[in-house]
Design a protein around this motif. Structure first.
Motif, PDB file in Angstrom:
ATOM      1  N   ILE A 145       0.826  -1.213   0.000  1.00  0.00           N
ATOM      2  CA  ILE A 145       0.000   0.000   0.000  1.00  0.00           C
ATOM      3  C   ILE A 145       0.859   1.261   0.000  1.00  0.00           C
ATOM      4  O   ILE A 145       0.609   2.208  -0.750  1.00  0.00           O
ATOM      5  N   VAL A 146       1.885   1.286   0.834  1.00  0.00           N
ATOM      6  CA  VAL A 146       2.637   2.517   1.080  1.00  0.00           C
ATOM      7  C   VAL A 146       3.853   2.685   0.163  1.00  0.00           C
ATOM      8  O   VAL A 146       4.286   3.809  -0.077  1.00  0.00           O
ATOM      9  N   SER A 147       4.378   1.615  -0.370  1.00  0.00           N
ATOM     10  CA  SER A 147       5.643   1.713  -1.119  1.00  0.00           C
ATOM     11  C   SER A 147       5.609   2.688  -2.305  1.00  0.00           C
ATOM     12  O   SER A 147       6.605   3.381  -2.528  1.00  0.00           O
ATOM     13  N   PRO A 148       4.541   2.802  -3.077  1.00  0.00           N
ATOM     14  CA  PRO A 148       4.578   3.797  -4.165  1.00  0.00           C
ATOM     15  C   PRO A 148       4.757   5.229  -3.658  1.00  0.00           C
ATOM     16  O   PRO A 148       5.284   6.081  -4.377  1.00  0.00           O
ATOM     17  N   LEU A 149       4.369   5.484  -2.437  1.00  0.00           N
ATOM     18  CA  LEU A 149       4.462   6.840  -1.894  1.00  0.00           C
ATOM     19  C   LEU A 149       5.838   7.153  -1.304  1.00  0.00           C
ATOM     20  O   LEU A 149       6.238   8.320  -1.257  1.00  0.00           O
ATOM     21  N   ILE A 150       6.536   6.123  -0.833  1.00  0.00           N
ATOM     22  CA  ILE A 150       7.796   6.390  -0.129  1.00  0.00           C
ATOM     23  C   ILE A 150       9.026   5.831  -0.835  1.00  0.00           C
ATOM     24  O   ILE A 150      10.147   6.050  -0.373  1.00  0.00           O
ATOM     25  N   GLN A 151       8.852   5.150  -1.953  1.00  0.00           N
ATOM     26  CA  GLN A 151       9.993   4.544  -2.655  1.00  0.00           C
ATOM     27  C   GLN A 151      10.876   5.619  -3.260  1.00  0.00           C
ATOM     28  O   GLN A 151      10.387   6.576  -3.850  1.00  0.00           O
ATOM     29  N   ARG A 152      12.186   5.466  -3.106  1.00  0.00           N
ATOM     30  CA  ARG A 152      13.164   6.378  -3.696  1.00  0.00           C
ATOM     31  C   ARG A 152      13.902   5.664  -4.823  1.00  0.00           C
ATOM     32  O   ARG A 152      13.952   4.448  -4.888  1.00  0.00           O
ATOM     33  N   GLN A 153      14.516   6.450  -5.684  1.00  0.00           N
ATOM     34  CA  GLN A 153      15.204   5.896  -6.839  1.00  0.00           C
ATOM     35  C   GLN A 153      16.693   5.728  -6.535  1.00  0.00           C
ATOM     36  O   GLN A 153      17.309   6.603  -5.914  1.00  0.00           O
ATOM     37  N   ASN A 154      17.273   4.618  -6.973  1.00  0.00           N
ATOM     38  CA  ASN A 154      18.710   4.409  -6.838  1.00  0.00           C
ATOM     39  C   ASN A 154      19.449   5.352  -7.774  1.00  0.00           C
ATOM     40  O   ASN A 154      18.979   5.667  -8.865  1.00  0.00           O
ATOM     41  N   THR A 155      20.620   5.801  -7.347  1.00  0.00           N
ATOM     42  CA  THR A 155      21.451   6.658  -8.182  1.00  0.00           C
ATOM     43  C   THR A 155      22.807   5.988  -8.391  1.00  0.00           C
ATOM     44  O   THR A 155      23.093   4.953  -7.803  1.00  0.00           O
ATOM     45  N   ASP A 156      23.637   6.613  -9.216  1.00  0.00           N
ATOM     46  CA  ASP A 156      24.984   6.096  -9.432  1.00  0.00           C
ATOM     47  C   ASP A 156      25.837   6.241  -8.173  1.00  0.00           C
ATOM     48  O   ASP A 156      26.791   5.498  -7.972  1.00  0.00           O
ATOM     49  N   MET A 157      25.495   7.199  -7.354  1.00  0.00           N
ATOM     50  CA  MET A 157      26.294   7.478  -6.162  1.00  0.00           C
ATOM     51  C   MET A 157      26.003   6.520  -5.007  1.00  0.00           C
ATOM     52  O   MET A 157      26.895   6.171  -4.258  1.00  0.00           O
ATOM     53  N   ARG A 158      24.735   6.154  -4.861  1.00  0.00           N
ATOM     54  CA  ARG A 158      24.389   5.265  -3.751  1.00  0.00           C
ATOM     55  C   ARG A 158      23.077   4.549  -4.003  1.00  0.00           C
ATOM     56  O   ARG A 158      22.264   4.968  -4.819  1.00  0.00           O
ATOM     57  N   GLU A 159      22.909   3.486  -3.261  1.00  0.00           N
ATOM     58  CA  GLU A 159      21.688   2.691  -3.348  1.00  0.00           C
ATOM     59  C   GLU A 159      20.697   3.232  -2.326  1.00  0.00           C
ATOM     60  O   GLU A 159      21.052   3.509  -1.186  1.00  0.00           O
ATOM     61  N   SER A 160      19.464   3.394  -2.741  1.00  0.00           N
ATOM     62  CA  SER A 160      18.465   3.941  -1.825  1.00  0.00           C
ATOM     63  C   SER A 160      17.973   2.869  -0.854  1.00  0.00           C
ATOM     64  O   SER A 160      18.111   1.675  -1.088  1.00  0.00           O
ATOM     65  N   VAL A 161      17.387   3.325   0.219  1.00  0.00           N
ATOM     66  CA  VAL A 161      16.802   2.426   1.205  1.00  0.00           C
ATOM     67  C   VAL A 161      15.447   1.991   0.674  1.00  0.00           C
ATOM     68  O   VAL A 161      14.640   2.827   0.253  1.00  0.00           O
ATOM     69  N   SER A 162      15.195   0.710   0.683  1.00  0.00           N
ATOM     70  CA  SER A 162      13.953   0.203   0.117  1.00  0.00           C
ATOM     71  C   SER A 162      12.757   0.621   0.969  1.00  0.00           C
ATOM     72  O   SER A 162      12.893   0.970   2.143  1.00  0.00           O
ATOM     73  N   ALA A 163      11.586   0.567   0.367  1.00  0.00           N
ATOM     74  CA  ALA A 163      10.358   0.938   1.069  1.00  0.00           C
ATOM     75  C   ALA A 163      10.121   0.013   2.265  1.00  0.00           C
ATOM     76  O   ALA A 163       9.703   0.461   3.335  1.00  0.00           O
ATOM     77  N   GLU A 164      10.402  -1.259   2.097  1.00  0.00           N
ATOM     78  CA  GLU A 164      10.213  -2.210   3.199  1.00  0.00           C
ATOM     79  C   GLU A 164      11.124  -1.873   4.382  1.00  0.00           C
ATOM     80  O   GLU A 164      10.687  -1.888   5.533  1.00  0.00           O
ATOM     81  N   GLU A 165      12.369  -1.519   4.088  1.00  0.00           N
ATOM     82  CA  GLU A 165      13.292  -1.145   5.157  1.00  0.00           C
ATOM     83  C   GLU A 165      12.831   0.127   5.856  1.00  0.00           C
ATOM     84  O   GLU A 165      12.918   0.249   7.071  1.00  0.00           O
ATOM     85  N   ARG A 166      12.334   1.091   5.090  1.00  0.00           N
ATOM     86  CA  ARG A 166      11.835   2.338   5.684  1.00  0.00           C
ATOM     87  C   ARG A 166      10.670   2.063   6.640  1.00  0.00           C
ATOM     88  O   ARG A 166      10.599   2.623   7.728  1.00  0.00           O
ATOM     89  N   ILE A 167       9.777   1.196   6.220  1.00  0.00           N
ATOM     90  CA  ILE A 167       8.628   0.869   7.067  1.00  0.00           C
ATOM     91  C   ILE A 167       9.079   0.138   8.322  1.00  0.00           C
ATOM     92  O   ILE A 167       8.602   0.412   9.424  1.00  0.00           O
ATOM     93  N   MET A 168      10.041  -0.762   8.159  1.00  0.00           N
ATOM     94  CA  MET A 168      10.521  -1.521   9.323  1.00  0.00           C
ATOM     95  C   MET A 168      11.219  -0.585  10.335  1.00  0.00           C
ATOM     96  O   MET A 168      11.075  -0.755  11.542  1.00  0.00           O
ATOM     97  N   ILE A 169      11.937   0.405   9.823  1.00  0.00           N
ATOM     98  CA  ILE A 169      12.560   1.394  10.723  1.00  0.00           C
ATOM     99  C   ILE A 169      11.483   2.152  11.475  1.00  0.00           C
ATOM    100  O   ILE A 169      11.571   2.378  12.686  1.00  0.00           O
ATOM    101  N   THR A 170      10.451   2.562  10.759  1.00  0.00           N
ATOM    102  CA  THR A 170       9.377   3.324  11.379  1.00  0.00           C
ATOM    103  C   THR A 170       8.648   2.508  12.446  1.00  0.00           C
ATOM    104  O   THR A 170       8.327   3.014  13.519  1.00  0.00           O
ATOM    105  N   LEU A 171       8.427   1.254  12.159  1.00  0.00           N
ATOM    106  CA  LEU A 171       7.707   0.402  13.111  1.00  0.00           C
ATOM    107  C   LEU A 171       8.529   0.133  14.365  1.00  0.00           C
ATOM    108  O   LEU A 171       7.972   0.017  15.463  1.00  0.00           O
ATOM    109  N   ARG A 172       9.796  -0.019  14.206  1.00  0.00           N
ATOM    110  CA  ARG A 172      10.619  -0.349  15.367  1.00  0.00           C
ATOM    111  C   ARG A 172      10.821   0.875  16.196  1.00  0.00           C
ATOM    112  O   ARG A 172      10.813   0.962  17.347  1.00  0.00           O
TER     113      ARG A 172
END
Length: 98
Positions: A71-98
């Motif tokens: 449900i939430v991933s389209p709203l919070i997903q970030r794009q990977n760049t050449d400089m760094r890998e973004s934090v996935s939506a699942e990881e962001r949610i897990m951080i928020t929950l903990r």
């Protein structure tokens, strides 16, 4: 040379050395860069093997978490760049929950 001239020379040398010394700035700390797969979510990977531990830690079932991610991933997903890998939506949610 007098003592005043010595002090000036010493001060000049001090300033030159200080200017040459640059602090290294990292986009990604070397420890994190070498351990990209060892993020904070190793605990989550280990917990996902056992349903009861996962539910105790995150206070929800894995199925509920997956539904929330869908449900939430389209709203919070970030794009990977050449400089760094973004934090996935699942990881962001897990951080928020903990």
């Amino acid at each position: 040379m007098s003592s005043d001239e010595d002090e000036v020379v010493l001060f000049y040398n001090y300033i030159r050395r200080r200017r040459r010394r640059t602090r290294k700035q990292f986009w990604i700390y070397p420890y994190i860069e070498t351990n990209v797969n060892r993020r904070l979510f190793i605990a989550a990977q280990e917990l996902s093997e056992d349903e009861a531990k996962f539910q105790t830690f995150y206070r929800m079932r894995k199925q509920t978490l997956q539904e929330l991610v869908e449900i939430v991933s389209p709203l919070i997903q970030r794009q990977n760049t050449d400089m760094r890998e973004s934090v996935s939506a699942e990881e962001r949610i897990m951080i928020t929950l903990r």
